[in-house]
Design a protein around this motif. Structure first.
Motif, PDB file in Angstrom:
ATOM      1  N   GLY A  74      -1.142  39.157  10.926  1.00 49.83           N
ATOM      2  CA  GLY A  74      -2.199  40.146  11.111  1.00 49.83           C
ATOM      3  C   GLY A  74      -2.901  40.458   9.810  1.00 49.83           C
ATOM      4  O   GLY A  74      -2.502  40.007   8.727  1.00 49.83           O
ATOM      5  N   ALA A  75      -3.956  41.232   9.938  1.00 46.84           N
ATOM      6  CA  ALA A  75      -4.726  41.649   8.769  1.00 46.84           C
ATOM      7  C   ALA A  75      -3.966  42.734   8.008  1.00 46.84           C
ATOM      8  O   ALA A  75      -3.076  43.391   8.554  1.00 46.84           O
ATOM      9  CB  ALA A  75      -6.093  42.175   9.203  1.00 46.84           C
ATOM     10  N   VAL A  81      -7.741  39.193   6.042  1.00 46.47           N
ATOM     11  CA  VAL A  81      -6.784  38.160   6.430  1.00 46.47           C
ATOM     12  C   VAL A  81      -6.756  37.092   5.343  1.00 46.47           C
ATOM     13  O   VAL A  81      -6.887  37.404   4.159  1.00 46.47           O
ATOM     14  CB  VAL A  81      -7.081  37.594   7.841  1.00 46.47           C
ATOM     15  CG1 VAL A  81      -6.898  38.681   8.868  1.00 46.47           C
ATOM     16  CG2 VAL A  81      -8.449  36.997   7.921  1.00 46.47           C
ATOM     17  N   GLY A  82      -6.613  35.823   5.722  1.00 40.52           N
ATOM     18  CA  GLY A  82      -6.530  34.787   4.697  1.00 40.52           C
ATOM     19  C   GLY A  82      -5.376  35.092   3.755  1.00 40.52           C
ATOM     20  O   GLY A  82      -4.271  35.401   4.187  1.00 40.52           O
ATOM     21  N   ARG A  83      -5.648  35.041   2.453  1.00 40.96           N
ATOM     22  CA  ARG A  83      -4.571  35.252   1.480  1.00 40.96           C
ATOM     23  C   ARG A  83      -3.960  36.641   1.557  1.00 40.96           C
ATOM     24  O   ARG A  83      -2.850  36.869   1.082  1.00 40.96           O
ATOM     25  CB  ARG A  83      -5.113  35.036   0.071  1.00 40.96           C
ATOM     26  CG  ARG A  83      -5.274  33.571  -0.224  1.00 40.96           C
ATOM     27  CD  ARG A  83      -5.894  33.372  -1.584  1.00 40.96           C
ATOM     28  NE  ARG A  83      -6.268  31.970  -1.733  1.00 40.96           N
ATOM     29  CZ  ARG A  83      -7.016  31.521  -2.712  1.00 40.96           C
ATOM     30  NH1 ARG A  83      -7.451  32.335  -3.631  1.00 40.96           N
ATOM     31  NH2 ARG A  83      -7.321  30.241  -2.775  1.00 40.96           N
TER      32      ARG A  83
END
Lengths: 189, 240
Positions: A74-75, A81-83
């Motif tokens: 999840g964010a 999000v992502g890294r």
């Protein structure tokens, strides 16, 4: 690397069940062995905005699935999000079937959508992992307006919405029903 | 925001959820159709893993659980490439593996098969693909074992693989089988995949030339993850 036409000429490797011994490779601490360095575990986030979720995965006979491995992604609290995304994994208790994890309540993603935690379920008897989403009960209005859930019935939306826990250590309860009357909505992402 | 969509998962390349000859699937298969949302950032990004997270013996199952000796069994290396559906290498893919020992017994509290445990083998390892998508690990060839399904069914020798590509949409867990194993076509879990031609893609091939002389045989197994519909270069976000 060539930059040729994207033709999808290879086929994805087919899935096979994670089986009953998934813990050996993905969650050794659940069978009394040391976790490997930096191996994702049930706590992905601590601090302001952290929430604890617990629940049980039920089979079509209403029995707890006691050998599931569950991943969550999840964010972060700022919706990144992502890294900055938060990933972890947990397992069902061999005796009770209860799983538990701790992560951040995700910040807002895209305008007009409700924040959610992506959940994957792996277990014996599941041939290709199941994908579902955990939404939060405080976001009811956003959930009802979310375009992804437009074709999902009200009971289906309820199956995707965690319940505020009233006792115990968890903040939210999120039971997953693999099959039957209360079947959880699963996604083809 | 720029979109990096993946090809839809071709579900006819995978086993269906309900496969009654594999009895455990019967009460664990959803009945209702899946919902298809639009792909979003959570799908086309994923947790990142770096080579620095690995211990020096993580990809050597012969030695990584040593109680003073090495694991018993037929010594092999398994190697190959992680690619996507567009035949592009997938670097930094985390591959976690688990398997039974040479006698077909798992080092797991729920496995009660009568074959003995190997004190020098846990059956747990992991590796990460290089810049060109290649990966390798060393282990012993796992033994086949019986399991309660239709009476006593037997699993062919297999290694479980859990793979993380660059995006959560590529997540995959599967099993690798070994070329020439007569148990493959008899296995109800293998046969959850209805098409034998698709099963062939789960069969590692003996790679005799890449043996380590007087040490290990080699098996070759390429892994294909979902690919993106457009190039990275046209759509890559700044800094992504």
């Amino acid at each position: 690397m060539s930059d040729g036409p994207f033709d999808g000429r290879l086929k994805e490797t087919p899935s096979q069940t994670a089986g009953p011994y998934v813990h050996i490779g993905t969650a050794p601490q659940s069978i009394g062995r040391p976790a490997l360095p930096n191996q994702p575990g049930p706590v992905a986030f601590e601090g302001t905005g952290a929430v604890t979720v617990e629940g049980i995965v039920y089979d079509g006979a209403g029995e707890p699935v006691r050998d599931a491995m569950i991943e969550f992604w999840g964010a972060d609290p700022d919706g990144r999000v992502g890294r900055n995304g938060l990933f972890g994994r947990t397992t069902s208790d061999f005796r009770t079937g209860v799983y538990r994890f701790r992560t951040a309540r995700p910040g807002p993603l895209k305008a007009g959508t409700a924040p959610y935690i992506a959940i994957l379920i792996f277990a014996r008897g599941i041939n290709l992992h199941l994908a579902t989403r955990l939404y939060f009960p405080e976001n009811r209005a956003q959930i009802d307006a979310d375009p992804d859930l437009r074709r999902v019935s009200p009971s289906g939306r309820a199956s995707l919405t965690a319940v505020k826990a009233s006792d115990g250590e968890a903040d939210y309860r999120f039971d997953i029903h693999l099959q039957g009357e209360n079947e959880t909505v699963f996604f083809d992402v | 925001m720029t979109v990096h969509p993946f090809y839809r998962r071709e579900r006819n390349q995978h086993p269906p959820a309900l496969t009654p000859n594999y009895k455990s699937s019967v009460l664990r298969a959803p009945f209702r159709p899946l919902v298809s949302p639009e792909q979003a950032e959570l799908d086309w990004t994923g947790p990142a893993f770096g080579h620095d997270m690995l211990g020096p013996l993580d990809n050597d199952l012969i030695r990584n659980a040593s109680a003073g000796g090495e694991a018993l069994g037929e010594r092999i290396i398994v190697h190959g490439r992680v690619l996507d559906e567009n035949a592009r290498p997938v670097p930094n893919a985390l591959i976690e593996v688990w398997q039974a020992n040479a006698g077909g017994r798992y080092a797991h509290s729920n496995d009660t098969y009568l074959a003995p445990l190997d004190p020098n083998f846990s059956g747990c390892g992991r590796t990460i693909s290089g810049a060109d998508g290649t990966y390798v690990f060393r282990t012993i060839k796992p033994g086949p074992y019986p399991w309660p399904n239709n009476g006593s069914d037997w699993r062919p020798a297999h290694i479980h693989l859990s793979i993380f590509g660059e995006a959560f949409a590529q997540r995959l867990i599967t099993q690798l089988y070994f070329e020439g194993d007569p148990l493959i076509p008899l296995c109800p879990i293998v046969n959850t995949i209805p098409d034998p031609a698709i099963v062939e893609r789960l069969v590692a091939r003996l790679d005799f030339k890449n043996q380590m002389p007087f040490d290990c045989l080699a098996y070759r197994f390429d892994i294909v993850l979902r690919g993106r519909r457009q190039t990275y270069f046209e759509n890559r976000e700044e800094g992504a």
